[in-house]
Design an enzyme around this catalytic site. Structure first.
Site, PDB file in Angstrom:
ATOM      1  N   TYR A 165      45.769  38.101  23.184  1.00 32.60           N
ATOM      2  CA  TYR A 165      45.037  36.735  23.581  1.00 32.60           C
ATOM      3  C   TYR A 165      46.056  35.967  24.458  1.00 32.60           C
ATOM      4  O   TYR A 165      45.604  36.040  25.737  1.00 32.60           O
ATOM      5  CB  TYR A 165      44.409  35.892  22.432  1.00 32.60           C
ATOM      6  N   LYS A 195      45.381  35.370  28.609  1.00 32.18           N
ATOM      7  CA  LYS A 195      45.386  34.063  29.035  1.00 32.18           C
ATOM      8  C   LYS A 195      46.043  33.718  30.023  1.00 32.18           C
ATOM      9  O   LYS A 195      45.839  33.090  31.042  1.00 32.18           O
ATOM     10  CB  LYS A 195      44.768  33.372  27.794  1.00 32.18           C
TER      11      LYS A 195
END
Length: 245
Positions: free
Chosen positions: A152, A156
């Site tokens: 994640y 991002k």
């Protein structure tokens, strides 16, 4: 001719709120997702088998978008491209699912952002809006949050870099494009309510609040800073948009 927005991920929870808000203002809206959104003017239905291959999926999306616009005057002149597609996958470097999770997060967040930027380069009008979804947690390392560390957080962080590159001269985007990333902390979605019923929901951001802000930026009702990374901070039901770039 009405203004036209393309919403990547337009059939998800946030996507439906964004599509609905633009339609409320009488915009033409193209939704790009794996399932249709009945509120959208045009629907581009994706081939899920291609998502992990950026080149194949990108070219496929470009082709399907043009097919959806056939016979619609002015459809290729977009005022906004908004990518709200995404997901979540965790795991640290010891996780046996590391490669799978990073690949999944890249396809859901980074690849969709690249394709959205490409569509903006080809079809966005001068002075239009390109907005994607990042994450405040990815602004720095997350040693206390090992489940975010690789799949994640790293993905991002790449999305943040992409949007700041998009905001720079020579990016290939039309003149005066406003390229931004929004960084929600927790969105008030039915799924989050289901899995976190005892959480403090006063710190969760309503989907309509995000959709309203994107519509205001796209229409020029509110000024947005090119290259900004906006953290969405909600406390006691009040939401602030803080530029962390």
């Amino acid at each position: 001719m009405s203004a036209h927005a393309l919403v990547y991920g337009g059939a998800g929870a946030l996507g439906r709120a964004v599509v609905g808000r633009f339609r409320k203002s009488q915009w033409t809206v193209t939704s790009v997702d794996f399932s249709p959104n009945a509120d959208a003017t045009h629907n581009v239905i994706l081939d899920q088998s291609m998502t992990s291959d950026l080149e194949k999926s990108g070219l496929d999306v470009e082709s399907r978008v043009l097919d959806a616009w056939k016979g619609s005057e002015g459809s290729s002149n977009l005022s906004a491209v908004v990518n709200v597609a995404g997901g979540w996958a965790g795991g640290n470097f010891k996780d046996d699912a590391l490669y799978k999770n990073v690949t999944l997060m890249m396809s859901q967040s980074m690849n969709t952002s690249v394709i959205s930027a490409r569509l903006a380069a080809k079809h966005l009008r001068e002075g239009g809006l390109l907005a994607v979804v990042g994450a405040a947690a990815a602004l720095e390392g997350t040693p206390e949050m090992q489940e975010w560390l690789v799949a994640y957080g790293a993905t991002k962080a790449a999305v943040h870099q992409l949007i700041q590159s998009a905001a720079a001269p020579g990016s290939g985007l039309p003149s005066n494009t406003r390229a931004v990333a929004i960084m929600p902390i927790t969105l008030d979605t039915p799924m989050n309510r289901k899995f976190m019923p005892d959480a403090d929901h006063s710190t969760w951001t309503p989907l309509e609040t995000v959709a309203e802000k994107l519509a205001d930026w796209a229409s020029g009702k509110e000024v947005v800073t090119n290259g900004a990374l906006y953290e969405i901070v909600t406390k006691k039901g009040n939401t602030e948009w803080v530029n962390r770039a």
